[in-house]
Design an enzyme around this catalytic site. Structure first.
Site, PDB file in Angstrom:
ATOM      1  N   HIS A  42       0.283   1.059  10.105  1.00  0.00           N
ATOM      2  CA  HIS A  42      -1.233   1.438   9.359  1.00  0.00           C
ATOM      3  C   HIS A  42      -2.107   2.112  10.670  1.00  0.00           C
ATOM      4  CE1 HIS A  42       0.143  -2.096   6.800  1.00  0.00           C
ATOM      5  NE2 HIS A  42       0.077  -1.327   5.932  1.00  0.00           N
ATOM      6  N   GLY A  93       1.426   5.004   1.295  1.00  0.00           N
ATOM      7  CA  GLY A  93       1.551   5.888   2.559  1.00  0.00           C
ATOM      8  C   GLY A  93       2.805   5.582   3.486  1.00  0.00           C
ATOM      9  N   HIS A  94       3.556   4.609   2.875  1.00  0.00           N
ATOM     10  CA  HIS A  94       4.819   4.414   3.666  1.00  0.00           C
ATOM     11  C   HIS A  94       5.912   4.941   2.931  1.00  0.00           C
ATOM     12  CE1 HIS A  94       2.176   1.400   5.608  1.00  0.00           C
ATOM     13  NE2 HIS A  94       2.158   0.792   4.480  1.00  0.00           N
ATOM     14  N   LYS A 142       5.986  -7.773   2.655  1.00  0.00           N
ATOM     15  CA  LYS A 142       5.661  -7.654   4.107  1.00  0.00           C
ATOM     16  C   LYS A 142       4.373  -8.456   4.413  1.00  0.00           C
ATOM     17  CE  LYS A 142       4.879  -2.987   3.934  1.00  0.00           C
ATOM     18  NZ  LYS A 142       4.953  -2.749   2.550  1.00  0.00           N
ATOM     19  N   ASP A 179      -1.134  -8.450   0.788  1.00  0.00           N
ATOM     20  CA  ASP A 179      -0.105  -8.458   0.116  1.00  0.00           C
ATOM     21  C   ASP A 179       0.358  -9.845  -0.137  1.00  0.00           C
ATOM     22  OD1 ASP A 179       0.352  -5.555   0.072  1.00  0.00           O
ATOM     23  OD2 ASP A 179       1.395  -5.295   1.868  1.00  0.00           O
ATOM     24  N   GLY A 206       0.570  -1.179  -0.160  1.00  0.00           N
ATOM     25  CA  GLY A 206       0.044  -0.071   0.032  1.00  0.00           C
ATOM     26  C   GLY A 206       0.663   1.141   0.049  1.00  0.00           C
TER      27      GLY A 206
END
Lengths: 326, 326
Positions: free
Chosen positions: A215, A55-56, A104, A109, A53
């Site tokens: 998250h 956002g990291h 991860k 995922d 995702g």
């Protein structure tokens, strides 16, 4: 919600376009923005593909380049990429030498990378990272979560891939680095997922979430904010409990909203705590590398380094976010 | 106030100790932590010394190393360093070739660096940066403020110093780079100075401070939050109004609390706005380099590059925060 954006639907596309333009000397965008890949590939080298995702950032696209990843597949914010993204990336960067997926440990995922591996005709192996010792199972994961230690796996395996190692070798090495790596995080504030528009969780002015996920998933417990030395004293024993060796890489990773000044304070506290326990700080990394949007907080990662891993950590790397030796 | 720290009085010392330990391959701390300097000096080279209040990390100590600064003097948070710090740094890094001070235009900084230059027997020249076009005078400055463009001056002059240029040459070059550089910032939230314990200013949930300074000083006006394209459309004309050339370095600098994803969105918007006006993006930099603690927001900097400046920008640099080419 206060964010720099035009609208939620275009957030990822516009950010990726900006990223690709800003780093066009290193990366290029795939069709339909399914993946980001190295602008120049190295023939005869196993291809390293990661993703997850958005956002990291800078993980994972910011870690593409010589000595690290060949491609990364970005999902929507905190959402897994889809198998067709990994398949498209595989077609783009594998010359037949083989592919290592670095994933991860989150259910979406793992499932989507696995599906891509099954659908592909190419030779693919997978390393799953699960360095987060905070909790045994979590909101989005069965078993421990993969967090900041993933960067360490990508760096060390990336250097080995650059040196021409075989796919089977890289799989063994990646699993070994992951097994020698432990992380734990702490949050002082929540992040806000743009599509949600409100904070993922709330913390009182005097509270912190010990063991938070990247998250904003719950950690071990919500406790009163403590001095940084006390926070380090709680986290360090957790991450060192089963470390295989005393020469460590100490990686203090910011979640996005904490100033660098405080990250160096945490590094200072964690280092002292590690040294008191007989560990030697062999290598260091401090900064915002595996973030949770604008969350205030950080994680501490320790990896036990042997000589081989140290040499691979030190090897030249040239990515948007991590560069040395070239 | 939620920060990683033990107590306000030890904040700077502990953070500096952590910084020096984490980057001991590049930097070392001076006595009484008066300055940070390169671990290995280059004889026969003009010494570049900068400094200023803490809270803007990685500026300036994170920009010490081959190809940039020789030393930096850290004041308390948002507070000028004192002349004895600059004198001690000068003694430590100048071998008689001369010293160039690079100083952001704030009254305290300018006065204290000037006092140090007067008190010293050494040959010292000073470049004062004033790239912030938001306001003509401000809370802490007479004339325009020095902000993110200071990094551009330090990089280009640093490369020229490494190449053996004379002090007089470097002074001329530094003034020329500063004159070719314009910045403007926008804040979505305030920062909190640790010793104050409360936010420096307040913004409503739908407001932004257009033209904010890097200490949270007021900008041009407080306006409703707009889409990022509209924000870029307001800032880009302001920074390009008197730029001397159309080939530019575009530097989108985060203030500390804004995720990288949003900085790339702003880069995307600013780039489009510049290109529409006939500018060519010759070089790019995106990240948190000149911060305001945990303030959410960013600045846009444009520098008109000529061939000489481009070559010096591209020259090898090896500092904690900026590395390429070596």
């Amino acid at each position: 919600m206060k964010k720099f954006m035009n609208n939620v639907d275009d957030l990822l596309a516009e950010s990726l376009d900006g990223f690709a333009d800003a780093h066009s000397d290193i990366v290029t965008l795939g069709d339909d923005r399914k993946f980001v890949r190295r602008a120049a590939l190295s023939p005869g080298k196993v291809a390293l593909i990661s993703g997850g995702g958005t956002g990291h950032e800078p993980l994972h696209a910011g870690l593409i380049g010589h000595g690290m990843l060949d491609a990364a597949c970005p999902g929507q914010v905190f959402t897994s990429p889809t198998p067709d993204q990994m398949l498209a990336a595989a077609e783009a960067v594998d010359d037949g030498t083989g592919i290592l997926f670095i994933v991860k440990n989150y259910e979406g995922d793992v499932m989507n990378f696995e599906m891509a591996a099954e659908m592909s005709d190419r030779e693919i192996m997978t390393v799953i990272t699960n360095d987060d010792v905070a909790v045994e199972t979590s909101t989005f994961s069965t078993g421990r979560r993969g967090v900041a230690g993933t960067l360490v796996v990508e760096k060390i395996v990336g250097a080995a891939a650059e040196a021409g190692r075989s796919l089977a070798d890289l799989k063994v090495l990646g699993d070994r680095v992951n097994a020698a790596t432990r992380s734990m995080g702490v949050a002082l504030t929540s992040c806000t997922v743009p599509a949600a528009g409100t904070p993922t969780f709330t913390l009182a002015d005097d509270e912190m979430e010990m063991g938070v996920g990247i998250h904003g998933e719950p950690g071990r417990r919500r406790v009163p904010l403590e001095p940084v030395d006390a926070i380090a004293e709680e986290m360090v024993p957790a991450i060192t409990a089963e470390l295989p060796g005393v020469d460590v890489l100490l990686f203090v990773n910011g979640f996005g909203g904490t100033p660098l000044m405080e990250l160096y304070l945490m590094y200072h506290a964690a280092r002292a705590s590690l040294e008191e326990r007989g560990f030697r700080i062999h290598r260091s990394l401090v900064g915002n590398f595996v973030t949770s949007l604008e969350m205030a907080g950080c994680s501490i990662t320790a990896t036990s380094l042997d000589d081989e891993m140290t040499g691979l950590w030190d090897a030249p790397v040239h990515t948007p976010a991590l560069r040395w030796g070239m």
